[in-house]
Design a protein around this motif. Structure first.
Motif, PDB file in Angstrom:
ATOM      1  N   ILE A   3      -6.083   4.069  -2.448  1.00  0.00           N
ATOM      2  CA  ILE A   3      -6.028   3.314  -1.199  1.00  0.00           C
ATOM      3  C   ILE A   3      -6.394   1.860  -1.450  1.00  0.00           C
ATOM      4  CG2 ILE A   3      -6.997   3.044   1.123  1.00  0.00           C
ATOM      5  CD1 ILE A   3      -7.598   6.023   1.130  1.00  0.00           C
ATOM      6  N   LEU A  20     -15.084   5.105   2.919  1.00  0.00           N
ATOM      7  CA  LEU A  20     -14.014   5.562   2.033  1.00  0.00           C
ATOM      8  C   LEU A  20     -14.542   5.909   0.648  1.00  0.00           C
ATOM      9  CD1 LEU A  20     -11.190   3.057   3.030  1.00  0.00           C
ATOM     10  CD2 LEU A  20     -11.179   5.528   3.413  1.00  0.00           C
ATOM     11  N   CYS A  21     -15.522   5.144   0.189  1.00  0.00           N
ATOM     12  CA  CYS A  21     -16.089   5.405  -1.141  1.00  0.00           C
ATOM     13  C   CYS A  21     -16.818   6.748  -1.185  1.00  0.00           C
ATOM     14  CB  CYS A  21     -17.037   4.276  -1.542  1.00  0.00           C
ATOM     15  SG  CYS A  21     -16.195   2.752  -2.009  1.00  0.00           S
ATOM     16  N   GLU A  23     -15.665   9.395   0.475  1.00  0.00           N
ATOM     17  CA  GLU A  23     -14.672  10.438   0.681  1.00  0.00           C
ATOM     18  C   GLU A  23     -14.264  11.057  -0.661  1.00  0.00           C
ATOM     19  OE1 GLU A  23     -12.788  11.600   3.621  1.00  0.00           O
ATOM     20  OE2 GLU A  23     -14.638  10.829   4.485  1.00  0.00           O
ATOM     21  N   VAL A  26     -10.840   9.986  -3.119  1.00  0.00           N
ATOM     22  CA  VAL A  26     -10.336   8.675  -2.725  1.00  0.00           C
ATOM     23  C   VAL A  26     -10.711   7.664  -3.788  1.00  0.00           C
ATOM     24  CG1 VAL A  26     -10.630   6.747  -1.118  1.00  0.00           C
ATOM     25  CG2 VAL A  26     -10.272   9.052  -0.234  1.00  0.00           C
ATOM     26  N   LEU A  28     -10.636   3.800  -4.241  1.00  0.00           N
ATOM     27  CA  LEU A  28     -10.488   2.640  -3.379  1.00  0.00           C
ATOM     28  C   LEU A  28     -10.385   1.344  -4.170  1.00  0.00           C
ATOM     29  CD1 LEU A  28     -10.499   1.546  -0.441  1.00  0.00           C
ATOM     30  CD2 LEU A  28     -12.992   1.301  -0.674  1.00  0.00           C
ATOM     31  N   ILE A 214      -9.890   6.845   9.192  1.00  0.00           N
ATOM     32  CA  ILE A 214      -9.868   7.817   8.094  1.00  0.00           C
ATOM     33  C   ILE A 214      -9.018   9.028   8.472  1.00  0.00           C
ATOM     34  CG2 ILE A 214     -11.313   9.435   6.789  1.00  0.00           C
ATOM     35  CD1 ILE A 214     -13.481   7.271   6.751  1.00  0.00           C
ATOM     36  N   ILE A 217      -5.347   8.368   7.792  1.00  0.00           N
ATOM     37  CA  ILE A 217      -4.906   8.147   6.410  1.00  0.00           C
ATOM     38  C   ILE A 217      -3.895   9.200   5.971  1.00  0.00           C
ATOM     39  CG2 ILE A 217      -5.679   8.259   3.996  1.00  0.00           C
ATOM     40  CD1 ILE A 217      -8.234   6.814   4.886  1.00  0.00           C
TER      41      ILE A 217
END
Length: 312
Positions: A3, A20-21, A23, A26, A28, A214, A217
């Motif tokens: 992403i 996000l980090c 998740e 994922v 990033l 999220i 996504i």
């Protein structure tokens, strides 16, 4: 999943990057205009955000793009031509990134727009919906609407999926602007002439907005859709101030003054726009996100305000 996130140093982007980090699966990459150290994400510096920005390195092997970078709404814009400035960044910059993303094989492009695309106010009990005819009034809202139209055209031509999210006012830790000023006044116990406001306004807690992004996504039903974001509960300005005071452990000192008098006074001193935000209604209907995505705001207004007041 790979992403790319733009705007990762902003109010929304920084919170989104941290989420996000955490998740699973994922990977990033954050695109920034200045050097930034991040132990959890790959950091790439890019030169500006306009029609000439080269995104080729940043887009390599990316499967999703979340575009949160923009020229934000400016209350007292001193630009000679504000719309031209907004268009250069919010329209031309977005179009350029999306075109390069489509060519690079990005599957889905998530664009953080604004409820200002819908308009500036609603009649009480008649909230904006994602299907309403857009009616932006200021340069910022116009630029976001034009960017949305560009993205829809790119999606039609390329097959890249586009998801558009329009949030109203976002509040959370380190919030700035008028919301931060309001919190300071309440915390200091200043009496405010806002004790009898009966408008209705939708807000969205920062963590609720992050959760919706999220969700979008990878949700199949999010493809090529527009969603309005919100907490799912609307408040009058008076209710909001009472709630902020309660979250802060303070007594609210609100004086009941008729709205007509407040608007008249604001007009005399040239503060009609400020009065409109305090006295007028702006509601959003989030039922589309609920119905299509099965999404519910994970935190309440009360919890959002509590987090907003936590001093990091």
């Amino acid at each position: 999943m790979n992403i790319l996130l733009t705007g990762s140093t902003g109010f929304l982007g920084s919170r989104l990057a941290r989420a996000l980090c955490s998740e699973p699966d994922v990977y990033l990459t954050v695109a920034v205009r200045r050097h930034l150290e991040s132990p959890a994400a790959q950091v790439l510096e890019v030169e500006g955000l306009d029609a000439n920005t080269d995104w080729s390195t940043a887009l390599t092997n990316q499967q999703r793009v979340i575009h949160a970078a923009a020229r934000a709404h400016v209350m007292k814009d001193e630009e000679a031509d504000p719309l031209a400035k907004y268009r250069r960044i919010n329209v031309d910059g977005t179009r350029n990134l999306a075109c390069q993303a489509a060519k690079a094989g990005v599957k889905r492009f998530i664009f953080i727009s604004s409820v200002k695309v819908n308009g500036e106010q609603t009649s009480s009990g008649l909230p904006f919906t994602a299907e309403d005819t857009p009616a932006p009034e200021d340069a910022y809202g116009i630029s976001k609407w034009e960017a949305e139209q560009c993205l829809k055209k790119i999606a039609e031509d390329s097959g890249m999926e586009v998801v558009i999210i329009r949030p109203p006012l976002v509040y959370g830790p380190q919030v700035k602007g008028n919301f931060a000023s309001m919190i300071k006044l309440v915390e200091k116990g200043f009496p405010l002439p806002l004790g009898s406001i009966q408008n209705q306004r939708s807000l969205v807690a920062l963590d609720n907005l992050v959760d919706l992004i999220i969700t979008c996504i990878d949700h199949p039903a999010a493809a090529n859709q527009v969603f309005l974001a919100g907490d799912g509960r609307d408040l009058s300005t008076t209710e909001l101030l009472h709630s902020v005071a309660k979250a802060a452990g303070k007594s609210s000192r609100l004086i009941p003054v008729p709205c007509s008098f407040l608007m008249f006074a604001a007009t005399l001193i040239g503060k009609q726009a400020v009065a409109q935000r305090l006295l007028g209604s702006l509601q959003v209907d989030i039922s589309k996100a609920r119905d299509l995505l099965g999404w519910e705001p994970p935190i309440s207004v009360e919890e959002g305000l509590r987090r907003c007041l936590v001093k990091d």
